[in-house]
Design an enzyme around this catalytic site. Sequence first.
Site, short mmCIF file in Angstrom:
data_model
loop_
_atom_site.label_atom_id
_atom_site.label_comp_id
_atom_site.label_asym_id
_atom_site.label_seq_id
_atom_site.Cartn_x
_atom_site.Cartn_y
_atom_site.Cartn_z
CG ASN A 81 15.14 -40.09 1.22
OD1 ASN A 81 14.56 -40.09 2.42
ND2 ASN A 81 14.95 -39.04 0.52
CD GLU A 134 10.36 -35.61 -1.16
OE1 GLU A 134 10.72 -36.10 -0.08
OE2 GLU A 134 9.98 -36.56 -2.13
N GLY A 192 8.32 -40.25 -6.68
CA GLY A 192 7.11 -40.69 -5.95
C GLY A 192 5.89 -40.62 -6.95
P1 13P Z 1 10.67 -42.69 -4.87
O1 13P Z 1 11.61 -44.04 -5.10
O2 13P Z 1 9.55 -42.61 -3.91
O3 13P Z 1 10.44 -42.16 -6.29
O4 13P Z 1 11.49 -41.70 -4.15
C1 13P Z 1 12.85 -41.26 -4.57
C2 13P Z 1 13.61 -40.23 -3.82
O5 13P Z 1 12.98 -39.11 -3.58
C3 13P Z 1 14.77 -40.98 -3.07
O6 13P Z 1 15.09 -39.68 -2.43
#
Ligand code: 13P
Length: 252
Positions: A11, A99, A175
């Site tokens: 993603n 998100e 994140g």
């Molecule tokens: P990260 O791998 O950056 O933590 O994000 C995960 C995510 O939201 C994938 O959709």
Amino acid sequence: MTKRRPLVAGNWKMNGSRTESAALLDGIKKGISSTSKAEAAVCPPYVLIPLAAEKLAGSAVAWGGQNLSVHKSGAFTGEISGPMLKDYGCTYVIVGHSERRTLYGENDAMVTEKYGAAQAVGLIPILCVGETLQEREANQTEAVVARQLDAVLSKHGIASFKNAVIAYEPVWAIGTGKTATPQQAQDVHRFIRSRLATKDKTIAESTRILYGGSMKGSNAKELLAQADIDGGLIGGASLQADEFLTICHAAD
Ligand code: 13P
């Protein structure tokens, strides 16, 4: 028992210029062969989907969108529809990412509608579910995940999961560099599968459940070794070809 083919999907979120993305797509394509056990996919921002389609056509790497409109076409300024994604060769589309839920007000009803809109045009929805830190600390993880799952189940039925992927993404791990432990993730994956199994055991056994949340090359193997973790939905680590490929190979 049905064998589930692992899926590792990137993603990209809102990242990447044309130049950077072209290099990233070339790098990923080079590292994935048609004989790989795990399937690889990328979900770039909308404007980069034509580039992904051009670069990945004929390769073993699939591509998809990060979101879609519930409408097919019409006066919906700023929106992108399922048929448009399909027209550019998308296989997948992410729905209900945290998100989208937290920053753009998507609730269970909207996510459920998007899931249906995706399947209506032959796209495979990657349905994201997961709890916040506050919900986890209040011991509500299972209740939250069940609610998110049940919204889709009650509207579209268990049979719809033959053409869907689930991604468990604990919000507190996205994140943040803070990954769920393999056991924490496995427990929720197991719970999700058992919830599907109350409706249909065969479908539950064949549905792929991906883990997402700070998954990277160095922790992928342990997470992917869990019985109910069938791949990953990767954010930050999907923006570097070598890192993403390390995860893909760990899933092989
Ligand atoms: P990260 O791998 O950056 O933590 O994000 C995960 C995510 O939201 C994938 O959709």
